[in-house]
Scaffold this motif. Structure first.
Motif, PDB file in Angstrom:
ATOM      1  N   ARG A 142       2.038  13.912  -5.079  1.00 20.78           N
ATOM      2  CA  ARG A 142       1.523  12.719  -5.769  1.00 20.78           C
ATOM      3  C   ARG A 142       1.740  11.442  -4.960  1.00 20.78           C
ATOM      4  N   ASP A 143       2.962  11.186  -4.539  1.00 23.04           N
ATOM      5  CA  ASP A 143       3.263   9.899  -3.894  1.00 23.04           C
ATOM      6  C   ASP A 143       2.496   9.730  -2.588  1.00 23.04           C
ATOM      7  N   ARG A 144       2.404  10.791  -1.807  1.00 25.08           N
ATOM      8  CA  ARG A 144       1.667  10.682  -0.535  1.00 25.08           C
ATOM      9  C   ARG A 144       0.181  10.512  -0.791  1.00 25.08           C
TER      10      ARG A 144
ATOM     11  N   PRO B 186      -3.301   0.419   7.016  1.00 24.90           N
ATOM     12  CA  PRO B 186      -4.301  -0.637   6.813  1.00 24.90           C
ATOM     13  C   PRO B 186      -5.172  -0.889   8.053  1.00 24.90           C
TER      14      PRO B 186
ATOM     15  N   ILE C  52      -1.378   8.976  -3.284  1.00 21.80           N
ATOM     16  CA  ILE C  52      -1.847   7.685  -3.837  1.00 21.80           C
ATOM     17  C   ILE C  52      -1.410   6.490  -3.003  1.00 21.80           C
ATOM     18  N   THR C  53      -0.831   6.708  -1.830  1.00 24.47           N
ATOM     19  CA  THR C  53      -0.373   5.579  -1.018  1.00 24.47           C
ATOM     20  C   THR C  53      -0.919   5.682   0.404  1.00 24.47           C
ATOM     21  N   THR C  54      -0.763   4.582   1.153  1.00 25.35           N
ATOM     22  CA  THR C  54      -0.996   4.646   2.595  1.00 25.35           C
ATOM     23  C   THR C  54       0.269   5.219   3.237  1.00 25.35           C
ATOM     24  N   PRO C  55       0.203   5.938   4.335  1.00 21.79           N
ATOM     25  CA  PRO C  55      -0.979   6.260   5.147  1.00 21.79           C
ATOM     26  C   PRO C  55      -1.676   7.556   4.742  1.00 21.79           C
TER      27      PRO C  55
ATOM     28  N   GLY D  71       0.799  -1.230   0.000  1.00 19.32           N
ATOM     29  CA  GLY D  71       0.000   0.000   0.000  1.00 19.32           C
ATOM     30  C   GLY D  71       0.825   1.270   0.000  1.00 19.32           C
ATOM     31  N   GLY D  72       2.050   1.198   0.472  1.00 20.58           N
ATOM     32  CA  GLY D  72       2.887   2.390   0.551  1.00 20.58           C
ATOM     33  C   GLY D  72       3.702   2.655  -0.704  1.00 20.58           C
ATOM     34  N   ARG D  73       3.524   1.820  -1.729  1.00 21.57           N
ATOM     35  CA  ARG D  73       4.325   1.993  -2.955  1.00 21.57           C
ATOM     36  C   ARG D  73       3.586   2.881  -3.964  1.00 21.57           C
ATOM     37  N   PRO D  74       4.198   3.963  -4.394  1.00 20.74           N
ATOM     38  CA  PRO D  74       3.521   4.903  -5.319  1.00 20.74           C
ATOM     39  C   PRO D  74       3.560   4.419  -6.769  1.00 20.74           C
ATOM     40  N   ILE D  75       2.840   3.329  -7.021  1.00 21.07           N
ATOM     41  CA  ILE D  75       2.862   2.724  -8.365  1.00 21.07           C
ATOM     42  C   ILE D  75       1.526   2.984  -9.053  1.00 21.07           C
TER      43      ILE D  75
END
Lengths: 113, 509
Positions: free
Chosen positions: B234-236, B249, B238-241, A52-56
């Protein structure tokens, strides 16, 4: 005011005499169904934790969305598959509200005319 | 809470077209209500559960439209705007788990309801545990859940009518208009009218959310371009947390307990819809279709709206308005107007459903059971219509007095109803459950939710393990733990009661 707490007057047997037929964990087919849904839920949690933490992005959508869509697809497959299996195994006819069975298909899409 | 001034300006410049669209919507509304009224009999069972004769497509759409509400159309895009993709995953994960639970519990609730004539959650739980205290828990859950939702919807609907009328209808007047329209609709048409209107509203909402998402993709150049527009965040996003750093999760699973399971499976309105389905064999189709509708709504609709809203309006004052703001930013004016009408439709669908449910549970589980046991069905039918007006009046007063944020309120409301899950499991699955457990565990769960989620009880307990799990999830797990432990420490139900419920289900399912 009529307040009922009839359970206080009920004759409840000790736990040792309680029938063991109706347990939380079903037997046979029911256990497989329970196991499947618990497995895919745990799998979703683990995959969210690991990836979930991977910006893919895949096809422009974040991996998080794809993980969830796959979880949804597994759930739909499970419900439809087990429902069909249950119907094939079940001997008695399906319970239905009387007088409407013949009109079921038409009324499923019923809207005011 | 005010609409952004740029939207007001756009509305004023397209005033005739917007009014014509609004009038067209209400004409369809009246036609549906009138058609349903012609079918309504003087039987309370027809009024409350539509004679247990709704088809699976109608049941699916009424569950979808009533739960979606202003929360789905405005609140969730706003939460995605603030939190990021993690929040749409939270909403969808909850819906997925709820779908499986609906498939499991739906047929069981339906079979018991049909056999013993149950029309409310209190009927089922109060009868199984032979306790009016437990019946009252369902009334309390219904009051808290339904009033919380109705107040938020009335307020949002009042603001929307104010904007759509170009300030001609004041906020307070808008609240009154929506309430009066809903009262007349509910009192005249009963659950069948609500379900038919929800079918229309649900289809409209789905179409508009889908169209909105597709137009965003065309405007931005594809979903990847929408995300690329986020730039440095962008990266923050589209991802957790997520953007605020807490949507891990475990928190996703904790929040979804209240946001989705409490609303889709355990809310009194969902329960009544399970009674109203025509056949127990329909629940697989209901669950699957509902999940597909939600996937389309959230993956193509709310996710892209919240994300693109963040791209175009990074400094929006109130995230709850981001979908409306974006609608006039990227959609043709007519489609944007239709989108606002769809938001209004969602608000009306939720309000009519929850006023109907609130009334049915109070009349059946409180007034008829405790104060007027000799009440016949015709009297209950008339009382339902009368109480509808009183319940709506209380909600108007609260809406005018306490402006609230939509999404936190929805999560809290679901956090209350989900506390009924352990007693329900006891009544339909786990016969070892005892009445003592059903008395103590949900009460502790509700009190801890009020304490940890709303902070309205004096502080004797520290906050739970935040931010890993929200307070309502911890309260729910404590409820489950107590329910199991107390059941094992006390005597189970009498054998005849076990056979009446579990024996019937074993025979039928």
């Amino acid at each position: 005011m009529k307040w009922n707490e009839d359970w206080l007057k009920a004759n409840r047997p000790p736990a040792s005499q309680h029938p063991k037929r109706y347990t939380f964990w079903p037997r046979g087919r029911g256990r497989l169904i329970f196991g499947y849904f618990i497995f895919i839920t745990l799998l979703d949690y683990v995959v969210l934790t690991l990836f979930g933490g991977r910006p893919i992005l895949i096809a422009g959508m974040p991996l998080l969305i794809w993980i969830t869509v796959i979880f949804a697809a597994l759930t739909i497959a499970g419900i439809l598959g087990f429902d069909a299996w249950n119907k094939n195994q079940a001997a008695p006819p399906v319970a239905t509200t009387p007088q409407t069975e013949d009109n079921e298909l038409r009324n499923d899409h019923e809207l005011p005319s | 809470m005010n609409f952004p001034p740029e939207i007001r300006q756009l509305v004023l410049s397209n005033y005739p077209m917007i009014i014509a669209t609004l009038v067209a919507y209400f004409v369809i509304f009246v036609l549906i209500s009138w058609a349903a009224k012609r079918k309504l009999t003087k039987d309370v069972g027809d009024y409350v559960v539509a004679s247990r004769n709704l088809g699976w497509v109608v049941v699916t759409f009424t569950m979808y439209a009533s739960v979606l509400s202003g929360v789905g159309m405005a609140g969730i895009p706003g939460a995605i705007y603030t939190i990021g993709t993690s929040f749409v995953v939270t909403a969808l994960t909850g819906i997925i788990v709820s779908t499986a639970l609906l498939w499991y519990f739906g047929p069981r609730i339906w079979v018991l309801g049909k056999e013993y004539g149950f029309t409310t959650p209190g009927d089922l739980l109060g009868e199984y545990y032979q306790s009016d205290i437990i019946r009252m828990y369902t009334v309390i859950a219904s009051l808290v859940y339904n009033i919380a939702y109705i107040v938020a919807q009335l307020l949002a609907g009042g603001i929307l009518l104010n904007v759509l009328s170009g300030n001609y209808i004041s906020l307070n007047m808008g609240i009154w208009i929506i309430t009066i329209v809903v009262i007349i609709h509910v009192a005249l048409a009963g659950l069948r009218g609500i379900a038919w209107l929800d079918f229309f509203n649900g289809a409209l909402i789905l179409l508009l959310l889908f169209s909105f998402g597709v137009i965003i993709m065309f405007a931005a150049g594809g979903p990847g371009s929408v995300v690329a527009g986020l730039g440095g965040i962008r990266d923050r996003f589209i991802t957790t947390p997520g953007m605020i750093g807490i949507f891990t999760p475990s928190r996703i699973y904790g929040v979804m307990i209240g946001l989705s399971i409490g609303a889709i499976v355990l809310s009194p309105s969902a329960w009544i819809r399970m009674y109203s389905a025509r056949s127990r064999s329909h629940f697989a189709k209901i669950g699957v279709l509902m999940l597909v509708l939600w996937l389309i709504s959230h993956v193509i609709g709310t996710y892209l709206i919240g994300t693109y809203g963040r791209v175009l309006f990074p400094d929006a004052e109130n995230p709850d308005f981001i979908s409306s703001l974006l609608a006039f930013g990227v959609l043709p004016v007519f489609i944007a107007t239709l989108f606002l009408i769809a938001v209004l439709a969602a608000i009306i669908s939720t309000t009519d459903t929850y006023i109907h449910t609130l009334t049915a549970t109070v009349v059946r589980d409180c007034i008829r059971t405790l104060f007027w046991p000799t009440m016949d069905d015709a009297q209950e039918f008339r009382l339902n219509r009368t109480i509808t007006i009183g319940a709506a009046g209380i909600c108007i007063l609260l809406a005018l007095s306490y402006p609230v944020l939509i999404t936190p309120l929805a999560i809290f409301a679901g956090g209350i109803t989900v506390q009924l899950l352990p007693p329900l499991v006891g009544a339909v699955t786990w016969s070892r459950a005892s009445t003592e457990a059903a008395l103590v565990a949900p009460a502790v769960g509700i009190l801890l939710t009020l304490k940890w989620d709303m902070g309205i009880l004096p502080g004797i307990l520290p906050p739970p393990f935040a931010p890993a799990l929200p307070g309502l999830a911890v309260a729910f797990f404590i409820n489950v733990f107590l329910f199991v432990v107390i059941s094992y420490l006390t005597k189970p139900q009498p054998p005849e009661q076990v056979e009446k419920f579990h024996g019937l289900l074993a025979k039928e399912l």
